[in-house]
Design an enzyme around this catalytic site. Structure first.
Site, PDB file in Angstrom:
ATOM      1  N   ASP A 251       0.847  -1.197   0.000  1.00 46.67           N
ATOM      2  CA  ASP A 251       0.000   0.000   0.000  1.00 46.67           C
ATOM      3  C   ASP A 251       0.885   1.251   0.000  1.00 46.67           C
ATOM      4  OD1 ASP A 251      -2.883   1.152   0.598  1.00 46.67           O
ATOM      5  OD2 ASP A 251      -1.472   2.230   1.879  1.00 46.67           O
TER       6      ASP A 251
ATOM      7  N   TYR B 208       3.249  10.051   0.624  1.00 44.71           N
ATOM      8  CA  TYR B 208       4.228   9.435   1.528  1.00 44.71           C
ATOM      9  C   TYR B 208       5.661   9.774   1.140  1.00 44.71           C
ATOM     10  CZ  TYR B 208       0.186   6.481   2.792  1.00 44.71           C
ATOM     11  OH  TYR B 208      -1.048   6.006   3.157  1.00 44.71           O
TER      12      TYR B 208
ATOM     13  N   LYS C  93      -2.459   6.350  -4.147  1.00 43.91           N
ATOM     14  CA  LYS C  93      -3.548   7.282  -3.846  1.00 43.91           C
ATOM     15  C   LYS C  93      -3.292   8.643  -4.470  1.00 43.91           C
ATOM     16  CE  LYS C  93      -3.743   4.837   0.530  1.00 43.91           C
ATOM     17  NZ  LYS C  93      -2.340   4.511   0.777  1.00 43.91           N
TER      18      LYS C  93
ATOM     19  N   HIS D  58      -7.338   9.911  -2.063  1.00 48.98           N
ATOM     20  CA  HIS D  58      -6.780   9.787  -0.713  1.00 48.98           C
ATOM     21  C   HIS D  58      -7.671  10.441   0.355  1.00 48.98           C
ATOM     22  CE1 HIS D  58      -2.624   9.335   1.438  1.00 48.98           C
ATOM     23  NE2 HIS D  58      -3.622   9.026   2.238  1.00 48.98           N
TER      24      HIS D  58
END
Length: 315
Positions: free
Chosen positions: A46, A51, A80, A113
């Protein structure tokens, strides 16, 4: 090889119920974590643009492809769409950036997201002089149409949503040509989300639980905040099964029919987190874990003044 069960989506595609989360996995750590996870038997990773570590995840995937450990079709990869790319003309470019960073030709799952759109064209967290997030007027229903187009183009096999509340889920369902396959939300015993889970399951949407271990390394945690992994009630359950608290929490999610994505960069814990397929919680213990519910949401965006921020609503 761990024989991880699969969840079948409403479009017939399937996804391993346990995946490796990569949120907060630092550059310099995440590539090794992904390699260790794949070696341990994980077949679900994931990711997300925000990130900031998708290039390293991509390096790890490339290594494992070259070693012949996995082929592309063996691994399920999620990413996302970030809030500053909600404008329909930006969605494909954002997805292509993620694909380039991951070194992939397609994703298995692409999620919106968060439901709230932010001002495009600059920082990923655009803020005004008062320190407030700068919204964009884009409606996530228009974003969703652009997500559907990515399925048509073969850039992602499935699409879904993340951090949406019940009303927002319903709006998407009513207007969608391609229904969301998945919703990803924060779920753990302090926030067990039963109402939203039941609602989404009733609509045929699979549910992924993020922060299933209570996100102990969340950057905004304060000293004295309750630590799920330290909860004595969970420790006593774990002792009865000769398992760790983390393993009980992952099993709790699996026993509720959820996909679960615990994050770790420690090889032994990555292995341990997958080692939950040899036991099952009794119905009494599932109830006992559920009784820890205290509306203890750990992952908010703080003081977000945005009409689409999902946590203004009840669920």
């Amino acid at each position: 090889m761990a024989n991880v069960p699969l969840v079948v989506f409403n479009n017939g595609r399937s996804c391993p119920v346990i995946g490796l989360g990569t949120w907060k996995s630092k550059p310099g750590e995440v590539a090794q974590a992904v390699k260790d996870a794949i070696d341990a038997g994980y077949r679900h990773i994931d990711c997300a643009h925000i990130y900031g570590n998708e290039k390293e995840v991509g390096e790890a995937l490339k290594t494992k492809f070259l070693e012949g450990v996995i082929k592309r079709e063996d691994i399920f990869v999620t990413s996302k769409l970030w809030c500053t790319f909600h404008r329909p003309d930006l969605v494909e470019g954002a997805l292509k950036t993620t694909l380039q960073n991951l070194g992939l030709e397609y994703l298995d799952l692409y999620l919106i997201h968060w439901p709230q759109a932010y001002k495009e064209g600059g920082e990923l967290f655009p803020i005004d002089d008062a320190g407030k997030a700068i919204p964009s007027p884009v409606d996530y229903l228009d974003t969703w149409k652009a997500m559907e187009a990515q399925v048509d183009k073969g850039l992602t096999k499935s699409i879904g949503i993340s951090n949406f509340n019940k009303n927002q889920v319903d709006r998407v369902m009513e207007s969608a040509r391609i229904k969301p396959a998945v919703i990803q939300i924060e779920i753990h015993p302090y926030l067990n989300q039963q109402k939203l889970i039941d609602h989404c399951k009733g609509l045929g949407i699979a549910i992924t639980a993020y922060s299933p271990l209570g996100s102990p390394d969340r950057p905004w945690a304060k000293p004295g905040d309750p630590q799920l992994l330290e909860d004595p009630r969970l420790k006593s359950i774990a002792d009865r099964y000769s398992k760790s608290v983390a393993q009980v929490l992952i099993r709790y999610a699996v026993d509720r029919g959820l996909i679960v994505i615990p994050k770790s960069v420690t090889r032994s814990r990555i292995q341990q987190n997958l080692d939950v397929l040899d036991f099952q919680l009794s119905p009494e213990d599932v109830e006992l874990v559920a009784s820890l519910e205290c509306n203890g949401r750990l992952c908010t965006m703080g003081d977000v003044h945005h009409p689409d921020y999902p946590f203004h609503d009840e669920y």
